[in-house]
Scaffold this active site. Structure first.
Site, PDB file in Angstrom:
ATOM      1  N   ARG A 158       0.885  -1.180   0.000  1.00  0.00           N
ATOM      2  CA  ARG A 158       0.000   0.000   0.000  1.00  0.00           C
ATOM      3  C   ARG A 158       0.918   1.224   0.000  1.00  0.00           C
ATOM      4  NH1 ARG A 158      -3.276   0.377   4.752  1.00  0.00           N
ATOM      5  NH2 ARG A 158      -4.244   2.142   3.707  1.00  0.00           N
ATOM      6  N   SER A 159       0.457   2.299  -0.617  1.00  0.00           N
ATOM      7  CA  SER A 159       1.373   3.429  -0.830  1.00  0.00           C
ATOM      8  C   SER A 159       1.910   3.987   0.494  1.00  0.00           C
ATOM      9  CB  SER A 159       0.697   4.520  -1.644  1.00  0.00           C
ATOM     10  OG  SER A 159      -0.311   5.111  -0.887  1.00  0.00           O
ATOM     11  N   SER A 160       1.101   3.899   1.567  1.00  0.00           N
ATOM     12  CA  SER A 160       1.581   4.417   2.868  1.00  0.00           C
ATOM     13  C   SER A 160       2.833   3.674   3.313  1.00  0.00           C
ATOM     14  CB  SER A 160       0.514   4.229   3.946  1.00  0.00           C
ATOM     15  OG  SER A 160      -0.709   4.706   3.507  1.00  0.00           O
TER      16      SER A 160
ATOM     17  N   GLU B 203       8.304 -11.379   0.489  1.00  0.00           N
ATOM     18  CA  GLU B 203       9.688 -11.118   0.881  1.00  0.00           C
ATOM     19  C   GLU B 203       9.801  -9.619   1.079  1.00  0.00           C
ATOM     20  OE1 GLU B 203       9.133 -12.441  -2.478  1.00  0.00           O
ATOM     21  OE2 GLU B 203       8.778 -14.350  -1.484  1.00  0.00           O
TER      22      GLU B 203
END
Lengths: 200, 390
Positions: free
Chosen positions: A108-110, A133
């Site tokens: 997720r971009s966060s 990984e």
């Protein structure tokens, strides 16, 4: 074509399975959020000088397990990922994909913004927790919460069906992170023989 | 007493390594904190100056209690505790001892068949009393110590034996063999014993004459065998005949030992119970247990109807009693042909045993794990929603 929310929901529990799906809003307009699971394999430095991804030193090379340490957490607890450290983790969710849908998994971009990167493709028909990984590219340690929505998947509809089990699979229904089974690759055997022919 | 100091030094070494352990729940953490207090008090004592024999005995027992507690807690940290299995055992335990405070802890043994129950920390109330009176430290919760083979921690097929081991705790806690033995002896002295009794306890007729049954040797043997029969029945309440499969393989003995009745008889009794067959011995055991514990020996698992493992999916468990059935379900698949799995999933290559072993164990583990996560999540979410409303 990527599956949209309604299409994902329509497939859910028919030929697409995500267990557990703790909150309905994990399914977004185009993506599904996946959570960080509670089992980890952490890379550790031991006395062995390197991980051998060849068969050329079969007598002296050590099992990959010697380079990883197993550890568990409970949801809500945290896992501290150090800079440049690699860990093997899984999604909390067990998934089974339809035979004509591919899953593309990203952070997720966060979390990408913290310096965590993954890019994984999960084949149609796959079943198991998603093996992940993770490497911390940040200069600072990152304290991750187990059970948090860390990954995001897009489902890609294919034009035809595939058979996941047309070949003998190394990993089926895995629910804990699995060590690399790279040395069981059949082409390594061939390459090893090639090597022996020149150096034996 | 310099040897007490030696014992304390050994304990200090263990404690230094374990004092910062982290646990997955508050009860283990709380027990650990009590040990910390106890250690601090022991550290202040001049153990070498103790000369009184009784006091030496008491201190020795406290030091042994400490090291045994930490050894089991060490193997019950969040990293090592097989919490999926322990959850299933806790559900069973709560049915028999609701409201009583016990913590199931595990120790990892090296041998492949080293399943066992250690009663010392669960039932030795004297040691808790000594600690309370000497140090004002109260261990509200006691530890139930179960040994499990290290290499079989994730083996849910073999781990059906853990239900039997839990049965040993219930057996000791309720003094089950004494209660059942009393029933048999009453009948024996009143000539009410039935032939069926001699099938399950053949040594009474073969080795002991009329009054020989009252000899210490015979009574001890009877009690031990009654205990084993009880644990088999206890386990089968939860995992049906699953334990029979493994039991008949690992203990082929069809002769009596000091510790166990013949495997054949153990399986026979379990099967009679599961098939609701009436027999003198079984009925007597059921009756005595009911009288003493107010609990019925009865099937306590909930059957679910599912094809999920065949489809390579974890089961979506709806009720905690269904968790026990996962073991039965897993065994039922292991014992049958795996062609169904291959066909359902269009596998081109035949499944080999090690792969099926991994699949079944993983699916059982994930089914239990998902149930734990889901129920905890629902609990947390409803609390959050209630706080919002308030």
């Amino acid at each position: 074509m990527y599956l949209l929310k309604k299409q994902i929901e329509k497939k859910l529990n028919k030929d697409l399975f995500i267990r557990p799906l703790l909150e309905a809003d994990q399914i977004g307009e185009l993506t599904v959020d996946f959570r960080l699971g509670y089992d980890f394999l952490v890379s550790v430095q031991g006395r062995e000088p390197f991980i051998d991804a060849s068969l050329n030193n079969a007598e002296t090379s050590r099992h990959t397990g010697n380079f990883f340490h197993k550890t568990r957490r409970r949801p809500g607890e945290t896992f501290l990922l150090h800079p440049s450290q690699t860990i093997l983790a899984t999604s909390l969710e067990y998934v089974k994909l339809p035979s004509d849908v591919l899953l593309i998994l990203n952070m997720r971009s966060s979390y990408s913004r913290l310096g965590l990167m993954i890019s994984t493709i999960i084949q149609p028909g796959y079943c198991g927790c998603i093996s992940i990984e993770l490497t911390n590219a940040n200069k600072n340690p990152i304290n991750l919460t187990v059970g948090a929505r860390v990954f995001q998947g897009r489902f890609l509809q294919l034009d035809g069906v595939t058979n996941y089990f047309s070949t003998e699979r190394k990993y089926i229904c895995s629910v804990r992170p699995q060590l690399s089974a790279v040395t069981t690759d059949s082409d390594l055997e061939l390459l090893h023989n090639y090597f022996l022919k020149n150096n034996g | 007493m310099k040897l007490l100091e030696l014992h304390f030094s050994q304990l200090s070494k263990i404690w230094n390594r374990s004092k910062n352990n982290t646990y997955s729940d508050t009860s283990r953490k709380s027990y650990h904190n009590k040990l910390k207090k106890l250690y601090e008090q022991l550290e202040k004592e001049k153990l070498s100056l103790i000369t009184d024999k009784n006091e030496i005995k008491e201190k020795k027992a406290i030091l042994a209690f400490f090291s045994e507690s930490i050894a089991f807690l060490d193997n019950s940290t969040v990293n090592t505790l097989p919490f999926e299995l322990v959850k299933c055992l806790e559900i069973a335990l709560n049915e028999w001892l609701a409201g009583e405070d016990y913590i199931i802890v595990t120790s990892l043994a090296k041998g492949l068949n080293e399943f066992s129950f250690n009663p010392s920390l669960a039932t030795n109330y004297d040691q808790y009393e000594i600690i309370r009176s000497n140090y004002k430290i109260e261990f509200e919760k006691k530890l139930i110590q179960i040994n499990i083979p290290e290499y079989l921690v994730g083996d849910y097929l073999a781990n059906v034996i853990m239900y039997h081991e839990l049965g040993h705790f219930i057996e000791v806690k309720y003094s089950i063999p004494d209660v059942i033995l009393k029933e048999f002896l009453d009948d024996y002295s009143n000539k009410r014993i039935k032939a069926d009794f001699h099938i399950y306890f053949p040594f009474v007729r073969k080795r002991f004459s009329e009054d020989g049954i009252y000899s210490d040797e015979c009574l001890t043997l009877l009690k031990t065998h009654i205990g084993e029969y009880f644990c088999d029945l206890f386990a089968s309440q939860y995992i049906d005949d699953s334990v029979n499969h493994y039991l008949s393989y690992i203990s082929e003995e069809n002769s009596i030992t000091k510790l166990h009745p013949t495997t054949r008889n153990r399986i026979k009794l379990v099967n009679s119970f599961l098939n609701n067959q009436s027999s003198y011995t079984l009925d007597k055991i059921k009756y005595a247990i009911k009288q003493w514990t107010e609990k019925d020996l009865t099937k306590r698992y909930k059957v679910f109807n599912s094809n999920d493992f065949i489809k390579l999916l974890p089961v979506d468990i709806k009720h905690e009693k269904e968790l026990h059935y996962l073991f039965i379900y897993g065994w039922s698949i292991w014992l049958k042909s795996w062609k169904k799995i291959e066909k359902e999933n269009k596998m081109v290559h035949a499944l080999k045993a090690p792969k099926v072993y991994e699949i079944l164990n993983d699916l059982i583990e994930k089914s239990i794990g998902n149930y734990i996560v889901k129920t905890t999540w629902e609990n947390v979410s409803s609390k959050k929603a209630n706080r919002k409303k308030a």
